[in-house]
Scaffold this motif. Structure first.
Motif, PDB file in Angstrom:
ATOM      1  N   CYS A  23     -40.193   3.066  38.619  1.00 53.72           N
ATOM      2  CA  CYS A  23     -40.491   4.632  38.703  1.00 53.72           C
ATOM      3  C   CYS A  23     -39.086   5.446  38.886  1.00 53.72           C
ATOM      4  O   CYS A  23     -38.598   5.081  39.975  1.00 53.72           O
ATOM      5  CB  CYS A  23     -41.649   4.997  39.709  1.00 53.72           C
ATOM      6  N   ASN A  24     -38.831   6.199  38.035  1.00 47.87           N
ATOM      7  CA  ASN A  24     -37.758   7.011  38.376  1.00 47.87           C
ATOM      8  C   ASN A  24     -38.169   8.532  38.289  1.00 47.87           C
ATOM      9  O   ASN A  24     -39.143   8.781  37.577  1.00 47.87           O
ATOM     10  CB  ASN A  24     -36.593   6.853  37.393  1.00 47.87           C
ATOM     11  N   TYR A  25     -37.814   9.515  39.125  1.00 47.32           N
ATOM     12  CA  TYR A  25     -38.208  10.788  39.157  1.00 47.32           C
ATOM     13  C   TYR A  25     -36.950  11.750  39.194  1.00 47.32           C
ATOM     14  O   TYR A  25     -35.983  11.271  39.512  1.00 47.32           O
ATOM     15  CB  TYR A  25     -39.128  11.180  40.208  1.00 47.32           C
ATOM     16  N   SER A  26     -37.196  13.111  38.765  1.00 49.66           N
ATOM     17  CA  SER A  26     -36.278  14.079  38.972  1.00 49.66           C
ATOM     18  C   SER A  26     -36.713  15.326  39.359  1.00 49.66           C
ATOM     19  O   SER A  26     -37.875  15.559  39.094  1.00 49.66           O
ATOM     20  CB  SER A  26     -35.355  14.252  37.214  1.00 49.66           C
ATOM     21  N   SER A  27     -36.012  15.941  40.164  1.00 49.67           N
ATOM     22  CA  SER A  27     -36.553  17.169  40.887  1.00 49.67           C
ATOM     23  C   SER A  27     -35.409  17.899  41.700  1.00 49.67           C
ATOM     24  O   SER A  27     -34.571  17.207  42.019  1.00 49.67           O
ATOM     25  CB  SER A  27     -37.627  16.812  41.974  1.00 49.67           C
ATOM     26  N   SER A  28     -35.462  19.323  41.851  1.00 46.32           N
ATOM     27  CA  SER A  28     -34.393  20.102  42.264  1.00 46.32           C
ATOM     28  C   SER A  28     -34.870  20.160  43.804  1.00 46.32           C
ATOM     29  O   SER A  28     -34.098  20.784  44.755  1.00 46.32           O
ATOM     30  CB  SER A  28     -34.312  21.142  41.570  1.00 46.32           C
ATOM     31  N   CYS A  91     -47.311   6.301  38.730  1.00 43.59           N
ATOM     32  CA  CYS A  91     -46.385   6.774  39.571  1.00 43.59           C
ATOM     33  C   CYS A  91     -46.749   8.435  39.710  1.00 43.59           C
ATOM     34  O   CYS A  91     -46.670   9.011  38.709  1.00 43.59           O
ATOM     35  CB  CYS A  91     -44.896   6.452  39.278  1.00 43.59           C
ATOM     36  N   ALA A  92     -46.362   8.945  40.753  1.00 47.32           N
ATOM     37  CA  ALA A  92     -46.432  10.494  40.774  1.00 47.32           C
ATOM     38  C   ALA A  92     -45.849  11.114  41.817  1.00 47.32           C
ATOM     39  O   ALA A  92     -45.266  10.449  43.032  1.00 47.32           O
ATOM     40  CB  ALA A  92     -48.094  10.849  41.072  1.00 47.32           C
ATOM     41  N   VAL A  93     -45.184  12.317  41.446  1.00 49.00           N
ATOM     42  CA  VAL A  93     -44.534  13.264  42.592  1.00 49.00           C
ATOM     43  C   VAL A  93     -44.897  14.560  42.744  1.00 49.00           C
ATOM     44  O   VAL A  93     -45.434  15.216  42.100  1.00 49.00           O
ATOM     45  CB  VAL A  93     -42.840  13.272  42.018  1.00 49.00           C
ATOM     46  N   LYS A  94     -44.664  15.031  43.992  1.00 50.20           N
ATOM     47  CA  LYS A  94     -45.078  16.410  44.167  1.00 50.20           C
ATOM     48  C   LYS A  94     -44.237  16.876  45.241  1.00 50.20           C
ATOM     49  O   LYS A  94     -44.104  16.612  46.373  1.00 50.20           O
ATOM     50  CB  LYS A  94     -46.579  16.372  44.982  1.00 50.20           C
ATOM     51  N   PRO A  95     -43.944  18.306  45.058  1.00 53.06           N
ATOM     52  CA  PRO A  95     -43.379  19.215  45.826  1.00 53.06           C
ATOM     53  C   PRO A  95     -44.151  19.431  46.878  1.00 53.06           C
ATOM     54  O   PRO A  95     -45.316  19.599  46.677  1.00 53.06           O
ATOM     55  CB  PRO A  95     -42.487  20.306  45.010  1.00 53.06           C
ATOM     56  N   GLY A  96     -43.568  20.042  48.173  1.00 55.71           N
ATOM     57  CA  GLY A  96     -44.528  20.529  49.159  1.00 55.71           C
ATOM     58  C   GLY A  96     -45.017  21.883  48.622  1.00 55.71           C
ATOM     59  O   GLY A  96     -44.810  22.338  47.511  1.00 55.71           O
ATOM     60  N   GLY A  97     -46.024  22.466  49.632  1.00 52.96           N
ATOM     61  CA  GLY A  97     -46.945  23.349  49.099  1.00 52.96           C
ATOM     62  C   GLY A  97     -47.749  23.365  47.919  1.00 52.96           C
ATOM     63  O   GLY A  97     -48.014  22.403  47.466  1.00 52.96           O
ATOM     64  N   TYR A  98     -48.235  24.617  47.638  1.00 53.94           N
ATOM     65  CA  TYR A  98     -49.536  24.687  46.500  1.00 53.94           C
ATOM     66  C   TYR A  98     -48.727  24.706  45.275  1.00 53.94           C
ATOM     67  O   TYR A  98     -48.599  25.450  44.586  1.00 53.94           O
ATOM     68  CB  TYR A  98     -49.827  25.986  46.635  1.00 53.94           C
ATOM     69  N   GLN A  99     -48.300  23.150  45.002  1.00 53.19           N
ATOM     70  CA  GLN A  99     -47.852  22.896  43.523  1.00 53.19           C
ATOM     71  C   GLN A  99     -48.486  21.770  42.983  1.00 53.19           C
ATOM     72  O   GLN A  99     -48.653  20.772  43.834  1.00 53.19           O
ATOM     73  CB  GLN A  99     -46.100  22.699  43.588  1.00 53.19           C
ATOM     74  N   LYS A 100     -48.478  21.499  41.977  1.00 53.10           N
ATOM     75  CA  LYS A 100     -49.078  20.493  40.997  1.00 53.10           C
ATOM     76  C   LYS A 100     -48.561  19.065  41.328  1.00 53.10           C
ATOM     77  O   LYS A 100     -47.065  19.073  41.486  1.00 53.10           O
ATOM     78  CB  LYS A 100     -49.400  20.793  39.803  1.00 53.10           C
ATOM     79  N   VAL A 101     -49.427  18.034  41.393  1.00 52.03           N
ATOM     80  CA  VAL A 101     -48.463  16.581  41.149  1.00 52.03           C
ATOM     81  C   VAL A 101     -48.231  16.293  39.653  1.00 52.03           C
ATOM     82  O   VAL A 101     -48.927  16.803  38.694  1.00 52.03           O
ATOM     83  CB  VAL A 101     -49.737  15.656  41.627  1.00 52.03           C
ATOM     84  N   THR A 102     -47.245  15.690  39.661  1.00 55.38           N
ATOM     85  CA  THR A 102     -46.911  15.308  38.205  1.00 55.38           C
ATOM     86  C   THR A 102     -46.924  13.785  38.128  1.00 55.38           C
ATOM     87  O   THR A 102     -46.489  13.079  38.914  1.00 55.38           O
ATOM     88  CB  THR A 102     -45.323  15.562  37.866  1.00 55.38           C
ATOM     89  N   PHE A 103     -47.633  13.217  37.182  1.00 54.32           N
ATOM     90  CA  PHE A 103     -47.990  11.748  36.849  1.00 54.32           C
ATOM     91  C   PHE A 103     -46.845  11.230  36.076  1.00 54.32           C
ATOM     92  O   PHE A 103     -46.576  11.886  34.891  1.00 54.32           O
ATOM     93  CB  PHE A 103     -49.257  11.313  36.581  1.00 54.32           C
ATOM     94  N   GLY A 104     -46.422  10.048  36.209  1.00 57.49           N
ATOM     95  CA  GLY A 104     -45.969   9.131  34.906  1.00 57.49           C
ATOM     96  C   GLY A 104     -46.973   8.817  33.925  1.00 57.49           C
ATOM     97  O   GLY A 104     -48.067   9.007  34.108  1.00 57.49           O
ATOM     98  N   THR A 105     -46.329   8.200  32.890  1.00 55.74           N
ATOM     99  CA  THR A 105     -47.380   7.895  31.685  1.00 55.74           C
ATOM    100  C   THR A 105     -48.230   6.554  32.045  1.00 55.74           C
ATOM    101  O   THR A 105     -48.839   6.138  31.131  1.00 55.74           O
ATOM    102  CB  THR A 105     -46.557   7.717  30.470  1.00 55.74           C
ATOM    103  N   GLY A 106     -47.658   5.951  33.016  1.00 52.40           N
ATOM    104  CA  GLY A 106     -48.398   4.782  33.458  1.00 52.40           C
ATOM    105  C   GLY A 106     -47.591   3.491  32.814  1.00 52.40           C
ATOM    106  O   GLY A 106     -47.154   3.200  32.082  1.00 52.40           O
TER     107      GLY A 106
END
Lengths: 113, 114
Positions: A23-28, A91-106
């Motif tokens: 699982c790899n992710y990208s986020s600022s 695999c899933a990632v989420k920034p803090g606060g009221y922001q949605k979770v982003t899932f991988g394709t599985g």
């Protein structure tokens, strides 16, 4: 915006062999990281999560994952798989606060007897 | 503590009918997500709701789909005038709304449009 890449759509492995699901992710911004498992015709179940602290996270069913900030990865591992581990893993990632979770394709893990 | 409940588990509709999917979050949870899962595909985010408030609906189709989470009662995902392409598994997940946001998933509703 965040994105999650699970490069392997299917991973066959023999019973009692080790496995790694990538699982790899990208986020600022800093994110929280999760692995979920989905058995056929069921909802998703949390395996483990990384919030902060130790980069090696242990979860249920003998799974563990390691957070690598420099490589922006959160690979899932198990030293010896069982037939019952056959399922799809997200695999899933989420920034803090009221922001949605982003899932991988599985990734479908198929354990071969 | 009961988990997330979804009903119905299976729903069959003819083209043009309405589908209503219900999600009761875990006790103490005030936030709900809805996802759609098509065969051989991953989870697609649809909408993120707090009680009486839509936080993020960027994944919702612009037409025919709506969601609500009233002060009392379950969250409802409503699909009007269903088409065959709406056939999918719809999952909801609930959270406490805190920063770590561990999601607890329901068993899903499998919608089949004939």
């Amino acid at each position: 915006a965040q994105s999650v890449t699970q490069l392997d759509s299917q991973v066959p492995v023999f019973e009692e062999a080790p496995v790694e699901l990538r699982c790899n992710y990208s986020s600022s911004v800093s994110v929280y990281l999760f692995w979920y498992v989905q058995y056929p015709n069921q909802g998703l179940q949390l395996l483990l999560k990384y919030l902060s602290g130790s980069t090696l996270v242990k979860g249920i069913n003998g799974f563990e994952a390691e957070f690598n900030k420099s490589q922006t990865s959160f690979h899932l591992r198990k030293p010896s798989v069982h037939i019952s581990d056959t399922a799809e893993y997200f695999c899933a990632v989420k920034p803090g606060g009221y922001q949605k979770v982003t899932f991988g394709t599985g990734t479908k893990l198929q354990v071969i007897p | 503590n009961a988990g997330v409940m979804q009903n119905p588990r299976h729903l069959v509709r003819r083209r043009g009918q309405e589908a209503r999917l219900r999600c009761s979050p875990m006790k103490g949870h005030s936030h709900v997500y809805w996802y759609r899962q098509l065969p051989e595909e991953g989870l697609k985010f649809m909408v993120y709701l707090q009680k009486e408030n839509i936080i993020d609906e960027s994944g919702m189709p612009k037409e025919r789909f709506s969601a609500e989470f009233p002060k009392e009662g379950p969250s409802i995902l409503r699909i009007q005038q269903v088409v065959r392409g709406d056939s999918a598994a719809y999952f909801c997940a609930s959270t406490t709304g805190t920063s770590d946001e561990t999601q607890y998933f329901g068993p899903g509703t499998r919608l089949l449009v004939l």
